[in-house]
Write a protein that holds these residues in place. Structure first.
Motif, PDB file in Angstrom:
ATOM      1  N   SER A  48     111.362  45.816  37.771  1.00  0.00           N
ATOM      2  CA  SER A  48     111.225  47.257  37.944  1.00  0.00           C
ATOM      3  C   SER A  48     109.811  47.646  38.378  1.00  0.00           C
ATOM      4  CB  SER A  48     111.580  47.989  36.641  1.00  0.00           C
ATOM      5  OG  SER A  48     110.558  47.816  35.676  1.00  0.00           O
ATOM      6  N   GLN A  49     108.843  46.749  38.139  1.00  0.00           N
ATOM      7  CA  GLN A  49     107.470  46.981  38.550  1.00  0.00           C
ATOM      8  C   GLN A  49     107.122  46.196  39.818  1.00  0.00           C
ATOM      9  OE1 GLN A  49     105.134  49.084  37.256  1.00  0.00           O
ATOM     10  NE2 GLN A  49     106.770  49.911  35.975  1.00  0.00           N
ATOM     11  N   GLY A  50     108.126  45.723  40.506  1.00  0.00           N
ATOM     12  CA  GLY A  50     107.896  45.006  41.751  1.00  0.00           C
ATOM     13  C   GLY A  50     107.448  43.573  41.570  1.00  0.00           C
ATOM     14  N   ILE A  51     107.663  43.002  40.400  1.00  0.00           N
ATOM     15  CA  ILE A  51     107.253  41.618  40.131  1.00  0.00           C
ATOM     16  C   ILE A  51     108.496  40.735  40.196  1.00  0.00           C
ATOM     17  CG2 ILE A  51     106.096  40.057  38.540  1.00  0.00           C
ATOM     18  CD1 ILE A  51     104.789  42.517  37.258  1.00  0.00           C
ATOM     19  N   GLY A  52     108.664  40.032  41.302  1.00  0.00           N
ATOM     20  CA  GLY A  52     109.813  39.160  41.474  1.00  0.00           C
ATOM     21  C   GLY A  52     109.616  37.812  40.820  1.00  0.00           C
ATOM     22  N   VAL A  72      99.213  38.734  40.286  1.00  0.00           N
ATOM     23  CA  VAL A  72      99.920  39.929  39.815  1.00  0.00           C
ATOM     24  C   VAL A  72      98.953  40.803  39.034  1.00  0.00           C
ATOM     25  CG1 VAL A  72     101.739  40.781  38.272  1.00  0.00           C
ATOM     26  CG2 VAL A  72     102.176  38.807  39.746  1.00  0.00           C
ATOM     27  N   SER A  73      99.014  42.117  39.237  1.00  0.00           N
ATOM     28  CA  SER A  73      98.148  43.044  38.518  1.00  0.00           C
ATOM     29  C   SER A  73      98.547  43.130  37.050  1.00  0.00           C
ATOM     30  CB  SER A  73      98.243  44.439  39.149  1.00  0.00           C
ATOM     31  OG  SER A  73      97.652  45.405  38.305  1.00  0.00           O
ATOM     32  N   PRO A  74      97.593  43.027  36.133  1.00  0.00           N
ATOM     33  CA  PRO A  74      97.903  43.231  34.717  1.00  0.00           C
ATOM     34  C   PRO A  74      98.490  44.611  34.450  1.00  0.00           C
ATOM     35  CG  PRO A  74      95.720  42.279  34.983  1.00  0.00           C
ATOM     36  CD  PRO A  74      96.173  42.666  36.349  1.00  0.00           C
ATOM     37  N   VAL A  75      98.109  45.603  35.269  1.00  0.00           N
ATOM     38  CA  VAL A  75      98.644  46.954  35.093  1.00  0.00           C
ATOM     39  C   VAL A  75     100.161  46.934  35.167  1.00  0.00           C
ATOM     40  CG1 VAL A  75      98.786  49.263  36.125  1.00  0.00           C
ATOM     41  CG2 VAL A  75      96.572  48.122  35.922  1.00  0.00           C
ATOM     42  N   ARG A  76     100.702  46.233  36.140  1.00  0.00           N
ATOM     43  CA  ARG A  76     102.153  46.200  36.317  1.00  0.00           C
ATOM     44  C   ARG A  76     102.851  45.484  35.163  1.00  0.00           C
ATOM     45  NH1 ARG A  76     103.368  45.370  42.771  1.00  0.00           N
ATOM     46  NH2 ARG A  76     102.159  47.176  43.495  1.00  0.00           N
ATOM     47  N   VAL A  77     102.214  44.433  34.659  1.00  0.00           N
ATOM     48  CA  VAL A  77     102.799  43.702  33.528  1.00  0.00           C
ATOM     49  C   VAL A  77     102.813  44.592  32.282  1.00  0.00           C
ATOM     50  CG1 VAL A  77     102.557  41.705  32.017  1.00  0.00           C
ATOM     51  CG2 VAL A  77     102.119  41.476  34.480  1.00  0.00           C
TER      52      VAL A  77
END
Length: 265
Positions: A48-52, A72-77
């Motif tokens: 959902s945060q664009g992390i495939g 990967v950005s920690p923000v997205r995680v």
């Protein structure tokens, strides 16, 4: 242990563990189904945060595991855990029998990891710290007080990502806590959601910069005095890493990632 550039790799990591996985209400035959459900839930939240799935590897540890991310950005995680996991978890727990319901502990950490060729996993201080925090009695107790999920972020993530307001993360949603980790002693972490009985921090403890343009590796203060130093600057062939952020010629290569806007819908 002296790390060489070819031996150690910097990784952003998300650890997740299933609370009371071996409790009396759990049949041993359900173990694999529980872990599959856990993986599926977290993977959906990350997506959902664009992390495939091509952006991370999964390391199974029985009743949970660890996601190791690549660029990967920690923000997205953090958003995946705090924004998507709660609704996914509520939906899951409403639909299944008691024995398959889940309460999850999460830890976001970063640092240098050492490849372990025998099983494809990684080891090193950062991995040991993450595992110790995830299994600590203090984080287990924090989950019991908060419901069905809890997230702890470590000092480099707090100082480099959350406190500087990258991605509009809210430091006020976290509270400082110390956890005891075997062979590491007391480590400082920041936990969300906040305990309903916890006192709000005073203004001095929550002071933070107003600009979103600060380099993600900068430390702007914390809710507690900086008692623990996880990493000293490490230089490899002109590249300096401070707190897990690479600085080449004075420019942080993690800056644009850490200050990225929210992903496109």
């Amino acid at each position: 242990m002296a790390y060489s550039e070819n031996h150690a790799r910097h990784r952003l990591m998300l650890g997740v563990d299933l609370q009371d996985s071996s409790g009396p209400a759990r049949e041993e035959s359900l173990s694999s189904e529980l872990v599959e459900n856990l993986q599926r839930l977290v993977r959906r939240a990350l997506k959902s945060q664009g992390i495939g799935s091509d952006a991370y590897s999964w390391q199974n540890r029985g009743d949970g595991g660890r996601f190791d991310f690549h660029d990967v950005s920690p923000v997205r995680v953090i958003r995946a855990v705090t924004e998507q996991v709660p609704s996914e978890l509520r939906r899951h727990n409403r639909r299944v029998a008691q024995a398959l319901r889940m309460a999850l502990r999460f830890v976001v950490h970063e640092g240098y990891v050492v490849p372990h060729e025998a099983d494809g996993d990684h080891n090193g201080r950062a991995v040991q710290e993450l595992s110790g925090i995830l299994d600590s009695p203090e984080l287990r107790q924090a989950l019991r007080k908060r419901g069905d999920w809890v997230l702890a972020v470590t000092k480099p993530i707090w100082q480099g990502v959350v406190l500087p307001l990258h991605g509009d993360l809210d430091p006020g949603a976290f509270e400082a806590s110390s956890v005891h980790v075997k062979s590491r002693g007391e480590l400082l972490v920041w936990v969300t959601p906040r305990s309903t009985s916890a006192a709000r921090p005073d203004s001095a403890a929550t002071s933070r910069p107003t600009s979103h343009d600060a380099p993600s590796g900068s430390a702007h203060g914390s809710a507690e005095p900086p008692r623990i130093g996880f990493y000293a600057p490490v230089t490899f062939e002109g590249t300096t890493s401070i707190g897990g952020v690479q600085h080449i010629g004075g420019q942080s290569d993690g800056q644009s990632d850490r200050t990225s806007d929210r992903p496109n819908p």
